[in-house]
Design a protein around this motif. Structure first.
Motif, PDB file in Angstrom:
ATOM      1  N   UNK A 150       2.105   4.894   7.336  1.00 44.70           N
ATOM      2  CA  UNK A 150       2.328   6.520   7.374  1.00 44.70           C
ATOM      3  C   UNK A 150       4.015   6.680   7.087  1.00 44.70           C
ATOM      4  N   UNK A 151       4.265   7.380   6.559  1.00 42.21           N
ATOM      5  CA  UNK A 151       5.625   7.730   6.122  1.00 42.21           C
ATOM      6  C   UNK A 151       6.425   9.278   7.457  1.00 42.21           C
ATOM      7  N   UNK A 152       6.874   8.548   7.700  1.00 45.70           N
ATOM      8  CA  UNK A 152       7.625   9.568   8.332  1.00 45.70           C
ATOM      9  C   UNK A 152       6.867  10.531   9.352  1.00 45.70           C
ATOM     10  N   UNK A 153       6.611  11.753   9.308  1.00 44.64           N
ATOM     11  CA  UNK A 153       6.060  12.624   9.944  1.00 44.64           C
ATOM     12  C   UNK A 153       4.932  13.062   9.399  1.00 44.64           C
ATOM     13  N   UNK A 154       4.815  12.662   8.368  1.00 39.60           N
ATOM     14  CA  UNK A 154       2.978  13.140   6.809  1.00 39.60           C
ATOM     15  C   UNK A 154       1.782  12.178   7.412  1.00 39.60           C
ATOM     16  N   UNK A 155       0.760  12.529   7.277  1.00 40.57           N
ATOM     17  CA  UNK A 155      -0.212  12.817   7.438  1.00 40.57           C
ATOM     18  C   UNK A 155      -0.595  10.709   7.378  1.00 40.57           C
ATOM     19  N   UNK A 156      -0.898  10.278   7.645  1.00 38.61           N
ATOM     20  CA  UNK A 156      -1.513   8.532   7.129  1.00 38.61           C
ATOM     21  C   UNK A 156      -2.175   9.158   6.371  1.00 38.61           C
ATOM     22  N   UNK A 157      -2.118   7.739   5.558  1.00 42.15           N
ATOM     23  CA  UNK A 157      -2.826   7.578   4.272  1.00 42.15           C
ATOM     24  C   UNK A 157      -3.460   6.231   4.576  1.00 42.15           C
ATOM     25  N   UNK A 158      -4.615   5.507   4.288  1.00 40.03           N
ATOM     26  CA  UNK A 158      -6.081   4.275   4.458  1.00 40.03           C
ATOM     27  C   UNK A 158      -5.710   4.267   3.175  1.00 40.03           C
ATOM     28  N   UNK A 159      -5.823   2.434   3.799  1.00 40.21           N
ATOM     29  CA  UNK A 159      -5.632   1.446   2.715  1.00 40.21           C
ATOM     30  C   UNK A 159      -7.104   0.319   2.971  1.00 40.21           C
ATOM     31  N   UNK A 160      -8.023   0.067   2.774  1.00 42.28           N
ATOM     32  CA  UNK A 160      -8.578  -0.618   2.712  1.00 42.28           C
ATOM     33  C   UNK A 160      -9.009  -1.688   2.320  1.00 42.28           C
ATOM     34  N   UNK A 161      -7.984  -3.060   1.927  1.00 43.24           N
ATOM     35  CA  UNK A 161      -7.886  -4.103   1.241  1.00 43.24           C
ATOM     36  C   UNK A 161      -8.769  -5.018   2.467  1.00 43.24           C
ATOM     37  N   UNK A 162      -8.486  -6.422   2.583  1.00 40.20           N
ATOM     38  CA  UNK A 162      -8.012  -7.388   3.705  1.00 40.20           C
ATOM     39  C   UNK A 162      -9.130  -8.161   3.013  1.00 40.20           C
ATOM     40  N   UNK A 163     -10.685  -7.857   3.175  1.00 40.38           N
ATOM     41  CA  UNK A 163     -11.819  -8.701   2.695  1.00 40.38           C
ATOM     42  C   UNK A 163     -11.941  -9.792   1.146  1.00 40.38           C
ATOM     43  N   UNK A 164     -12.441 -10.950   0.778  1.00 37.75           N
ATOM     44  CA  UNK A 164     -11.161 -11.546  -0.653  1.00 37.75           C
ATOM     45  C   UNK A 164     -12.431 -10.319  -1.675  1.00 37.75           C
ATOM     46  N   UNK A 165     -13.566  -9.417  -1.282  1.00 40.77           N
ATOM     47  CA  UNK A 165     -14.300  -9.150  -2.207  1.00 40.77           C
ATOM     48  C   UNK A 165     -13.583  -7.966  -2.694  1.00 40.77           C
ATOM     49  N   UNK A 166     -12.599  -7.509  -1.754  1.00 31.72           N
ATOM     50  CA  UNK A 166     -11.967  -5.790  -1.757  1.00 31.72           C
ATOM     51  C   UNK A 166     -10.661  -5.857  -2.236  1.00 31.72           C
ATOM     52  N   UNK A 167      -9.732  -4.670  -3.146  1.00 30.99           N
ATOM     53  CA  UNK A 167      -7.970  -4.834  -3.218  1.00 30.99           C
ATOM     54  C   UNK A 167      -8.137  -3.487  -2.687  1.00 30.99           C
ATOM     55  N   UNK A 168      -6.619  -3.381  -2.135  1.00 30.66           N
ATOM     56  CA  UNK A 168      -6.902  -2.067  -2.431  1.00 30.66           C
ATOM     57  C   UNK A 168      -5.604  -1.343  -2.836  1.00 30.66           C
ATOM     58  N   UNK A 169      -5.703  -0.354  -3.873  1.00 26.67           N
ATOM     59  CA  UNK A 169      -4.957   0.036  -5.007  1.00 26.67           C
ATOM     60  C   UNK A 169      -4.059   0.688  -4.114  1.00 26.67           C
TER      61      UNK A 169
END
Length: 911
Positions: free
Chosen positions: A729-748
């Motif tokens: 979250x930047x300041x008071x803007x809406x949260x942006x989700x990121x789905x990285x984590x496991x080796x099979x997935x890379x978040x853009x």
């Protein structure tokens, strides 16, 4: 040899349910080999002189109403009764399972789970468009996916089965139904092929062959794995067909048809065809060992089979070599070490309604399994045959649990995901055992008791196993009860002449009900379990339609690309059109995956599924002039597919081919460990980001972490953390989700907002797990700098770009020097030339095609040819010559009378 067998062989007549044969064929053997398999008194189904003290064992009692020995040769349609019945029954039972599960097309629940929805459905949709001439590319190159990908490799992996041409029979908006029809057709064909094979191994009643053929086609491997991986179903069909090729080779029949069958099997899906070939080799080996043939005849049969396999694979080489070489340059997956599952779980998988991707799906139906288990105890079958087949089945089962032979089954590479992909071969062997034990009559009481004991042991060992479903034991008990009733009907028919016709027919009906009912329930339960675990691939509907219409209205390829963004599922551009980065294939090149990941693109499936990145810098790099953005317009109701709110944004971008004065192509890719922001600037040739040093971190309540950096006011804040899972979250803007984590997935890379006037950027992270960040995760894009860079690249870029099929031609401004950079990944197979020069393998600049210029050329031309096509074509031509030589030799032998009469008959030896 019994006189009747002599007579049949002399006439070239069949010793089973219809057709003609040569000695040593069908029923598989001549009189001597049939005696070997069934005892010294001739075929088990024709023992006129055998008595209780026969060395071959107790003769089976005749089944009232079922003729013994050979059926009349002129029975209309006799050879095709079993295959036709098996195909119809398997189609009915498979559809019934879907109806019970409430899945498409019989209910509202989608079948498009995981790769069925993300890979196979989009590829079939694209295949239909390609066949109708509605695509930008051709059979060599797919311009739509991954900014330009090797389509011939994908065709050979997913679409080369003749059944896939059925997509032309359905409209574009019914591609899900088309793929379902393809699946059903393959299953039905596999059932028919097995029902055709079984009577060739030993004569027997066609209703039993039909039921066992259905059991094979709808085994647990099909229901649990292949029903949602339709390419594998070609291997299911290939196994019985390749076993038939082995039978023809033993008898010296069909020297042309045999290699053609092998070629079609390997062409349709070489991966499972390889496993089917190994399984057919096991069957041929057992047949040769149990036949009463001399060593010379066995060796001749083995050599003929080897010739058929080698020539057939050679005929399919133009496609196989392309796939093999594409696999070698594909994005590698993490190495997988094989771990055998406990034997109790293996035994549990023989029961109905069990599902798991980690253990072999061995279900063939309780009736078929019970019949297969009678073989070791059935004294009506010769001891050598009983123990040879029993040993073969046990050794194949053991080979699935030992890593060296596990690797042999999978061509040396342990697969990711489902480890027991060869299970259909073991299912086929079990059903062959069931047929051999039953073809000449129902097993007698000792054999039934032995099978019952084994079945009891297997069932008890499965108690409490986690793969057992709540429907497993009820379905098993119901099927077993029907089997017992069928056996009782046959026993009663033996002692009551009054029921000579009714009771055997009732037994067949009970057998069909038991097998079909249990299989339908198993299919429904497995499908429900799969859908309950993974159901995030939705059906096609208004969302896709609206996005496709918006994409088509703005498509201006090759002047610029139109990226449809992300829609539900995968391989979006294959479904809705456009020319984006989204691409999901087993053959996704390492060059493409590595290049896009280095630029901040996200990916799934261990890098084999790169997805679109909504970023103005990468849009400029890849000439994405129109971007489609779509989101659900409202939460969907359970009875309605979601609609979408679609927006279209046009942005000035450089052409597909740009000229970089003074640039020398780099043979290497991006620097290891470099920031995605630095990589974008390196490829663009301009500094457009302000990338602060490592941000200051401060821990907050409930695991939150605050990052603080300084950036120019008004710049766009981009957050890049491919391994991060959580929100930012930047300041008071809406949260942006990121789905990285496991080796099979890379978040853009994701945009968080605009830098405030103070220049201080405070980003609050709420990680869902361990926080893993690169050294410099924040970049601030200065839009004025990007505008200047785009204008400069446009001014020196190509004045026009043309594409056709697998070629690209660009007109350049006079006097262009340096390097022409083509916004296409430099995958293997590209050749380019500047001006009138001879084409040479394309050079690379940071993963994209690069062509050096000296100021005298005004055109650049590139062409793509899948690697291996020339080598595969040479091998295929050599195999074709071998096949033609075989045909000429066979024709010569026929003219000189050196071929057995059965081999020259139109129905037996002719090709």
């Amino acid at each position: 040899m019994p006189p009747a067998a002599d007579t049949a062989s002399a006439r070239g007549e069949d010793a089973h349910d219809g057709g003609t044969t040569a000695p040593g064929a069908a029923g598989g053997d001549d009189g001597r080999s049939r005696a070997s398999e069934s005892g010294p008194h001739g075929p088990a189904g024709d023992r006129r002189s055998a008595g209780p003290s026969s060395p071959g064992g107790d003769p089976p009692a005749p089944v009232p109403g079922v003729p013994r020995g050979r059926p009349p040769r002129n029975a209309p349609g006799a050879p095709w009764r079993a295959p036709t019945a098996a195909a119809l029954l398997s189609c009915l039972v498979f559809c019934l399972g879907g109806l019970l599960a409430g899945s498409y097309p019989f209910g509202p629940t989608t079948r498009n789970t995981v790769d069925l929805g993300q890979q196979y459905l989009p590829f079939h949709a694209y295949w239909r468009r390609l066949l109708l001439g509605e695509t930008d590319g051709d059979l060599f190159l797919n311009w739509n996916s991954g900014f330009g990908s090797n389509f011939l490799g994908d065709y050979g992996t997913y679409l080369s089965s003749p059944f896939d041409l059925m997509v032309l029979l359905f409209p574009a908006d019914r591609i899900e139904l088309a793929l379902y029809a393809v699946t059903v057709a393959k299953i039905s064909a596999a059932a028919a092929a097995m029902a055709l094979l079984l009577p060739r191994l030993r004569p027997g009643p066609w209703p039993v062959a039909a039921v066992l053929g259905t059991a094979y086609a709808l085994c647990g491997w099909t229901l649990n794995y292949a029903a949602t991986v339709p390419m594998w179903l070609d291997g299911l069909l290939a196994f019985p067909l390749l076993c038939l090729v082995g039978e023809w080779a033993r008898a010296g029949r069909r020297p042309l048809l045999g290699p053609l069958v092998v070629a079609i099997a390997w062409y349709a899906n070489f991966y499972t065809a390889y496993m089917a070939t190994v399984g057919a080799a096991v069957v041929l080996f057992v047949r040769l060992c149990t036949a009463d043939d001399g060593a010379r005849r066995r060796l001749a049969g083995l050599l003929r089979a080897a010739r058929s396999v080698l020539v057939g694979i050679g005929l399919a080489a133009p496609l196989i070599v392309v796939i093999f070489l594409a696999t070698r340059v594909a994005q590698p997956t993490p190495e997988t070490s094989f771990t055998a599952v406990p034997w109790p779980e293996v035994f549990a998988r023989l029961l109905p309604a069990t599902a798991s991707v980690a253990s072999p799906a061995l279900f063939i139906g309780t009736p078929a399994l019970a019949l297969a288990l009678t073989l070791p105890f059935n004294r009506a079958v010769a001891a050598g045959v009983r123990w040879a087949w029993t040993a073969a089945i046990c050794l194949v089962a053991l080979s699935m649990q030992w890593e060296p032979t596990h690797l042999l089954w999978h061509a040396g590479a342990s697969p990711n995901g489902i480890p027991y992909r060869q299970t259909f071969v073991l299912c086929g062997l079990l059903l062959i055992a069931a047929w051999l034990s039953t073809a000449s009559g129902p097993p007698r009481t000792p054999a039934l008791l032995g099978a019952g004991t084994l079945l009891t042991v297997l069932t008890l060992s499965s108690l409490g196993n986690p793969v057992v479903d709540r429907w497993t034991y009820p379905a098993f008990a119901a099927a077993l009860a029907l089997v017992v009733l069928a056996a009782a009907a046959l026993l009663l028919a033996r002692h009551r002449a009054a029921g000579a016709r009714v009771l055997p027919a009732a037994a067949v009906v009970l057998l069909v009900l038991a097998q079909a009912g249990e299989t339908a329930i198993t299919g429904a339960r497995i499908e429900r379990q799969q859908l309950s675990r993974v159901s995030w691939s939705p059906r096609l509907g208004p969302w896709h339609t609206d996005t496709a219409e918006a994409t088509a209205s703005k498509d201006a390829w090759p002047r610029y690309r139109t990226d449809p963004g992300e829609v539900p599922g995968g391989n979006d551009v294959l479904l809705v059109g456009g020319q984006g980065a989204d691409y999901y294939s087993s053959l996704t090149s390492e060059v493409l995956s590595g290049t896009l990941t280095s630029l901040g693109f996200g990916s799934y499936a261990k890098g084999r599924h790169p997805v679109s990145l909504d970023n103005p810098v990468t849009d400029a790099l890849f000439s994405v002039g129109t971007r489609i953005r779509s989101t659900p317009s409202a939460p969907p109701r359970t009875d309605r597919l979601p609609e979408a709110a679609v927006t279209v944004t046009d942005t000035p971008v450089p052409p597909l081919v740009t000229v970089r004065p003074g640039l020398r192509p780099t043979a290497h890719g991006f620097r290891h460990g470099a920031s995605a922001f630095d990589n974008q600037e390196a490829l663009l040739g301009a500094d457009v980001y302000e990338v602060p040093a490592a941000p200051r971190r401060a821990n907050g309540p409930r695991g939150a972490v605050t990052l603080t950096v300084g950036c120019p006011a008004g710049a766009q804040v981009w957050f890049w953390a491919p391994r991060y899972r959580g929100t930012a979250v930047l300041g008071d803007r809406r949260p942006v989700a990121f789905a990285g984590g496991p080796p099979s997935v890379m978040a853009p890379m994701g945009r968080l907002g605009t830098v405030p006037d103070s220049g201080e950027v405070r980003i609050v992270l709420r990680p869902a797990g361990k926080l893993v960040l690169p050294e410099r995760p924040v970049g601030c894009l200065v839009e004025e700098r990007l505008t200047t860079a785009v204008e400069a690249a446009t001014a020196t870029g190509a004045t026009s770009v043309r594409t056709s099929g697998h070629t690209l031609t660009a007109e350049l401004p006079p006097g262009s020097t340096g390097t022409a950079v083509v916004a296409v990944p430099r995958i293997s197979g590209w050749t380019c030339a500047a001006g009138d020069a001879d084409p040479v393998p394309a050079r690379s600049h940071l993963g994209l095609i690069a062509v050096p210029l000296d100021g005298t050329q005004t055109t650049v031309g590139c062409s793509f040819r899948p690697p291996g096509l020339r080598l595969g074509g040479a091998v295929g031509a050599a195999a074709l010559l071998c096949l033609l030589a075989t045909a000429l030799r066979h024709r010569f032998l026929r003219r000189t009378g050196r071929v057995h009469p059965a081999c020259t008959s139109g129905t037996s030896g002719g090709n």
